[in-house]
Each structure stands twice: as C-alpha cells, then as structure tokens.
Design a protein around this motif. Structure first.
Motif, short mmCIF file in Angstrom:
data_model
loop_
_atom_site.label_atom_id
_atom_site.label_comp_id
_atom_site.label_asym_id
_atom_site.label_seq_id
_atom_site.Cartn_x
_atom_site.Cartn_y
_atom_site.Cartn_z
N ASN A 28 30.42 58.48 -5.08
CA ASN A 28 30.44 59.66 -4.22
C ASN A 28 31.86 59.95 -3.78
O ASN A 28 32.64 59.04 -3.53
CB ASN A 28 29.57 59.43 -2.97
N HIS A 29 32.18 61.20 -3.68
CA HIS A 29 33.49 61.59 -3.17
C HIS A 29 33.33 61.90 -1.69
O HIS A 29 33.18 63.05 -1.29
CB HIS A 29 34.03 62.79 -3.95
N VAL A 30 33.32 60.84 -0.89
CA VAL A 30 33.10 60.95 0.55
C VAL A 30 34.45 61.07 1.25
O VAL A 30 35.33 60.26 1.02
CB VAL A 30 32.31 59.73 1.07
N PRO A 31 34.62 62.08 2.11
CA PRO A 31 35.91 62.31 2.77
C PRO A 31 36.14 61.39 3.98
O PRO A 31 36.15 61.84 5.13
CB PRO A 31 35.83 63.77 3.18
N ILE A 32 36.29 60.10 3.72
CA ILE A 32 36.56 59.15 4.81
C ILE A 32 37.86 58.43 4.54
O ILE A 32 38.30 58.32 3.39
CB ILE A 32 35.42 58.12 4.98
N ASP A 33 38.49 57.94 5.59
CA ASP A 33 39.69 57.13 5.40
C ASP A 33 39.62 55.81 6.16
O ASP A 33 40.57 55.04 6.17
CB ASP A 33 40.95 57.90 5.78
N ALA A 34 38.48 55.51 6.78
CA ALA A 34 38.30 54.23 7.46
C ALA A 34 36.84 53.83 7.38
O ALA A 34 35.95 54.66 7.54
CB ALA A 34 38.75 54.33 8.92
N VAL A 35 36.60 52.54 7.13
CA VAL A 35 35.23 52.02 7.05
C VAL A 35 35.20 50.62 7.64
O VAL A 35 36.12 49.83 7.45
CB VAL A 35 34.71 52.04 5.59
N ILE A 36 34.14 50.34 8.40
CA ILE A 36 33.94 49.00 8.95
C ILE A 36 33.42 48.13 7.82
O ILE A 36 32.39 48.43 7.22
CB ILE A 36 32.95 49.05 10.14
N VAL A 37 34.16 47.03 7.54
CA VAL A 37 33.79 46.16 6.42
C VAL A 37 33.30 44.79 6.89
O VAL A 37 32.87 43.98 6.07
CB VAL A 37 34.95 46.01 5.41
N GLY A 38 33.38 44.51 8.19
CA GLY A 38 32.91 43.23 8.68
C GLY A 38 32.75 43.22 10.19
O GLY A 38 33.46 43.94 10.90
N ILE A 39 31.79 42.42 10.66
CA ILE A 39 31.61 42.19 12.09
C ILE A 39 32.13 40.79 12.36
O ILE A 39 31.70 39.82 11.72
CB ILE A 39 30.13 42.33 12.51
N VAL A 40 33.07 40.66 13.29
CA VAL A 40 33.74 39.39 13.55
C VAL A 40 32.87 38.50 14.43
O VAL A 40 32.49 38.90 15.53
CB VAL A 40 35.12 39.62 14.22
N ASP A 41 32.58 37.29 13.95
CA ASP A 41 31.88 36.30 14.76
C ASP A 41 32.88 35.51 15.59
O ASP A 41 32.67 35.26 16.77
CB ASP A 41 31.08 35.34 13.87
N SER A 42 33.98 35.12 14.95
CA SER A 42 35.06 34.41 15.64
C SER A 42 36.27 34.39 14.73
O SER A 42 36.16 34.69 13.54
CB SER A 42 34.64 32.97 15.99
N PHE A 43 37.41 34.08 15.29
CA PHE A 43 38.62 33.89 14.49
C PHE A 43 39.53 32.91 15.20
O PHE A 43 39.38 32.66 16.40
CB PHE A 43 39.33 35.21 14.17
N GLU A 44 40.47 32.35 14.46
CA GLU A 44 41.38 31.35 15.00
C GLU A 44 42.80 31.72 14.61
O GLU A 44 43.06 32.12 13.47
CB GLU A 44 41.03 29.98 14.40
N VAL A 45 43.71 31.61 15.57
CA VAL A 45 45.12 31.85 15.32
C VAL A 45 45.85 30.55 15.67
O VAL A 45 46.05 30.25 16.84
CB VAL A 45 45.67 33.02 16.17
N PRO A 46 46.21 29.73 14.64
CA PRO A 46 46.87 28.47 14.91
C PRO A 46 48.15 28.66 15.74
O PRO A 46 48.93 29.58 15.50
CB PRO A 46 47.21 27.92 13.52
N GLY A 47 48.35 27.82 16.72
CA GLY A 47 49.54 27.89 17.57
C GLY A 47 49.48 28.94 18.65
O GLY A 47 50.43 29.10 19.41
N ALA A 48 48.40 29.68 18.74
CA ALA A 48 48.30 30.76 19.71
C ALA A 48 48.34 30.26 21.14
O ALA A 48 48.91 30.90 22.03
CB ALA A 48 47.05 31.59 19.49
N ALA A 49 47.77 29.10 21.42
CA ALA A 49 47.71 28.56 22.78
C ALA A 49 49.11 28.29 23.31
O ALA A 49 49.38 28.48 24.50
CB ALA A 49 46.87 27.30 22.81
N GLU A 50 50.04 27.86 22.45
CA GLU A 50 51.41 27.57 22.89
C GLU A 50 52.19 28.83 23.25
O GLU A 50 53.13 28.80 24.01
CB GLU A 50 52.17 26.80 21.81
N GLU A 51 51.81 29.99 22.66
CA GLU A 51 52.54 31.23 22.88
C GLU A 51 52.22 31.88 24.21
O GLU A 51 52.95 32.70 24.68
CB GLU A 51 52.23 32.22 21.75
N GLU A 52 51.09 31.55 24.80
CA GLU A 52 50.67 32.25 26.02
C GLU A 52 51.33 31.70 27.25
O GLU A 52 51.89 30.77 27.44
CB GLU A 52 49.15 32.17 26.17
#
Length: 94
Positions: free
Chosen positions: A70-94
């Motif tokens: 289909n030639h749908v006129p969109i430029d953004a689509v939700i591709v995932g729902i985030v359950d959790s994520f981790e950023v190593p070293g993030a705790a030291e930056e705060e």
C-alpha cells in the motif's frame, strides 16, 4: 528510530486511501531518562499501544516499508512497546 511516550490519540473521520483502519497516536519523543526529547509526532499504530506507554517509533522510509503493498502517506510508525530497557553506567551519571 526513537524512544517515545504515547500522550494521546488522533481521531480523523476522513483519511487517505489505505489509512481507513489505521490507528493514529500522538507520541512525545523522550530521552533514556524519560524527559521530553523533541517535538511531538503523529505515528501510525498497528500493535495496540496505549496512552502512557513507552514505545519505539520508526520514521521515514523504514516506516513506509511496513505497508509494502500500500502507498500509505505516513512517516512514523510505532514498531514496539517498551517493557524495560537498561543503560549501562547510567546510575553514575546522575
């Protein structure tokens, strides 16, 4: 792609061909700490994201590829729902 939070939905009674059954959500880009990270976007949602959920959004040509025949006129689509994520070293930056 970017991380975002769904903050609303868009209701449109008239849509372009190919968008008739497509749910549209308002997404606020966020950084990994959950702070606003840019201008809001309207993203197509085929996976059932809800208001308040963190999501992964794809933009541009990769978003259109999901609608291969289909030639749908969109430029953004939700591709995932985030359950959790981790950023190593993030705790030291705060």
């Amino acid at each position: 792609m970017f991380l975002g939070k769904v903050i609303g939905s868009v209701w449109a009674t008239q849509k372009e061909t190919g968008m008739e059954n497509l749910k549209l959500m308002v997404v606020q880009p966020i950084d990994w700490r959950g702070r606003d990270g840019g201008q809001t976007v309207i993203a197509a949602d085929r996976i059932g994201a809800g208001i308040g959920e963190q999501v992964i959004v794809s933009r541009g040509t990769p978003a259109r590829i999901l609608f291969a025949n289909n030639h749908v006129p969109i430029d953004a689509v939700i591709v995932g729902i985030v359950d959790s994520f981790e950023v190593p070293g993030a705790a030291e930056e705060e």
